[in-house]
Design a protein around this motif. Structure first.
Motif, PDB file in Angstrom:
ATOM      1  N   UNK A 132       0.877  -1.173   0.000  1.00 49.00           N
ATOM      2  CA  UNK A 132       0.000   0.000   0.000  1.00 49.00           C
ATOM      3  C   UNK A 132       0.914   1.222   0.000  1.00 49.00           C
ATOM      4  N   UNK A 133       1.196   1.744   1.204  1.00 47.56           N
ATOM      5  CA  UNK A 133       2.174   2.821   1.298  1.00 47.56           C
ATOM      6  C   UNK A 133       3.592   2.282   1.314  1.00 47.56           C
ATOM      7  N   UNK A 134       3.741   0.980   1.638  1.00 43.97           N
ATOM      8  CA  UNK A 134       5.042   0.330   1.683  1.00 43.97           C
ATOM      9  C   UNK A 134       4.852  -1.161   1.442  1.00 43.97           C
ATOM     10  N   UNK A 147      11.139  -1.211   5.021  1.00 39.52           N
ATOM     11  CA  UNK A 147      11.868  -0.225   5.829  1.00 39.52           C
ATOM     12  C   UNK A 147      12.221  -0.797   7.201  1.00 39.52           C
ATOM     13  N   UNK A 148      11.321  -1.604   7.769  1.00 38.71           N
ATOM     14  CA  UNK A 148      11.618  -2.240   9.056  1.00 38.71           C
ATOM     15  C   UNK A 148      12.827  -3.163   8.931  1.00 38.71           C
ATOM     16  N   UNK A 175      14.959  -2.127  -3.758  1.00 37.27           N
ATOM     17  CA  UNK A 175      15.437  -0.750  -3.651  1.00 37.27           C
ATOM     18  C   UNK A 175      15.692  -0.362  -2.195  1.00 37.27           C
ATOM     19  N   UNK A 176      14.810  -0.810  -1.293  1.00 35.91           N
ATOM     20  CA  UNK A 176      14.905  -0.401   0.109  1.00 35.91           C
ATOM     21  C   UNK A 176      16.083  -1.044   0.823  1.00 35.91           C
ATOM     22  N   UNK A 177      16.368  -2.311   0.530  1.00 36.05           N
ATOM     23  CA  UNK A 177      17.410  -3.040   1.247  1.00 36.05           C
ATOM     24  C   UNK A 177      18.765  -2.994   0.557  1.00 36.05           C
ATOM     25  N   UNK A 257      23.200  -0.887  -6.073  1.00 35.42           N
ATOM     26  CA  UNK A 257      22.693   0.276  -6.808  1.00 35.42           C
ATOM     27  C   UNK A 257      21.176   0.433  -6.708  1.00 35.42           C
ATOM     28  N   UNK A 258      20.514  -0.492  -5.993  1.00 34.61           N
ATOM     29  CA  UNK A 258      19.080  -0.366  -5.780  1.00 34.61           C
ATOM     30  C   UNK A 258      18.228  -0.781  -6.953  1.00 34.61           C
ATOM     31  N   UNK A 259      18.837  -1.334  -8.000  1.00 39.12           N
ATOM     32  CA  UNK A 259      18.095  -1.773  -9.177  1.00 39.12           C
ATOM     33  C   UNK A 259      18.307  -3.270  -9.374  1.00 39.12           C
TER      34      UNK A 259
END
Length: 359
Positions: A132-134, A147-148, A175-177, A257-259
């Motif tokens: 949803x938002x994450x 994020x957690x 991307x987040x990790x 690089x998040x990709x």
């Protein structure tokens, strides 16, 4: 190799950190007796909410199969394995506790306290995800978001981390990790791919049942890259066989690089995905491979040469944090190319003289 030899290859052009990398590589090259000092694996397996009994049972079976392969095929000691499950009563001896947010946090803290620098921490999630938002993994009582997990993984300082989220809607975890020292795999490429995924089952099979196909370089071990490539290919085949449009597209990121990349190739371009995952295995703190009987002496020499190249990779990984990253990537890419060529020589000779047998 002495100081004069180092100067001969241009030592004065390198700063102190680069010299460390160069010395380690040159020492490995000059001493054929050096063997790779494989670090310990710490495996954390988490099964989330199944939603219905069939999925709960499926996730549990995947978890138990992966744990069985880590213990029995790759000799990871039981004390190095933690299983948190939705329903601990499914196997009270195997499941340490329920997979709540608090227990996941505690398990990662425990691994952080126990793990040594250079150890390999493998975290595998089986379950359903949401976005949803994450992006989140659905757990009993309270979900954990990407994020957690990013905050939790900061506790693993100095370890090489492989994080595998086999759930639906897992794509944003990449991307987040993403970070240096982390290999991140997801079953999907976006949070919008919300159908239950099958990637997890094939990822497990790479270690437990599909080794003949998954072990692409025929070294009798399955790397994290090989497991990803095997699982991704099987997912594609399964959808095609059923005549269905694929609703999941797996990604791997290990260059920070998040990709994510769906077909990582360690030998393509600058700083490609797959270079690190190619060097990561389930390990027990030692080589742990049985002896072999070779039909062809030349094949035995090639196997020894490949082992020496793998030792050089291990040496590089151990001093990675204190080295110049560009120099590290250049040296790693050079060795990986040599490894690929050596593995090709082995395959070609095995086609003629046969593979070695265990003794």
């Amino acid at each position: 190799m002495g100081l004069s030899a180092l100067q001969g290859v241009g030592m004065k052009r390198f700063d102190a950190r680069q010299v460390i990398v160069l010395v380690v590589v040159l020492v490995s090259m000059s001493n054929p007796a050096i063997e790779a000092q494989t670090n310990q694996t710490h495996l954390l397996v988490i099964t989330g909410l199944g939603g219905d009994p069939d999925y709960t049972q499926q996730f549990h079976e995947w978890a138990m199969t992966l744990i069985g392969a880590a213990e029995n095929r790759y000799n990871v000691p039981p004390e190095g394995i933690t299983y948190l499950g939705e329903k601990p009563n499914l196997d009270p001896e195997a499941i340490a506790d329920r997979s709540t947010r608090e227990n996941v946090e505690s398990a990662i803290q425990t691994i952080s306290d126990r793990a040594s620098s250079g150890d390999h921490v493998v975290i595998v999630l089986f379950g359903h995800g949401s976005f949803t938002d994450a992006a989140r993994i659905n757990l009993p009582r309270q979900d954990l978001s990407a994020e957690d997990f990013a905050t939790l993984l900061e506790k693993l300082n100095g370890q090489q981390v492989t994080f595998v989220n086999t759930a639906s809607a897992s794509g944003p975890f990449v991307e987040t990790l993403s970070a240096q020292g982390r290999t991140v795999m997801t079953a999907t490429r976006t949070g919008g791919e919300r159908n239950a995924s099958v990637f997890g089952g094939y990822f497990v099979a790479a270690f437990a049942g599909g080794e003949d196909d998954a072990d692409q370089n025929r070294d009798r071990r399955v790397s994290m890259l090989e497991a990803f490539s095997y699982a991704r290919a099987r997912v594609v085949q399964s959808y095609e066989a059923d005549g269905l449009l694929a609703t999941e597209h797996a990604l791997l990121d290990d260059n920070g690089d998040g990709e994510g990349t769906d077909e990582p190739d360690p030998l393509s371009g600058d700083n490609p995905d797959g270079l690190v995952a190619r060097t990561l295995f389930f390990t027990s703190g030692s080589q742990g491979q049985p002896g072999r009987t070779f039909n062809n002496p030349a094949l035995e020499v090639l196997y020894q040469e490949r082992q020496e190249l793998e030792a050089r990779v291990d040496d590089l990984r151990r001093i990675r944090g204190g080295s110049d990253q560009r120099q590290y990537q250049e040296e790693l890419e050079k060795i990986m190319i040599e490894l690929a060529l050596k593995s090709r020589e082995i395959r070609e000779l095995e086609a003629v003289s046969g593979s070695p047998t265990d003794r």
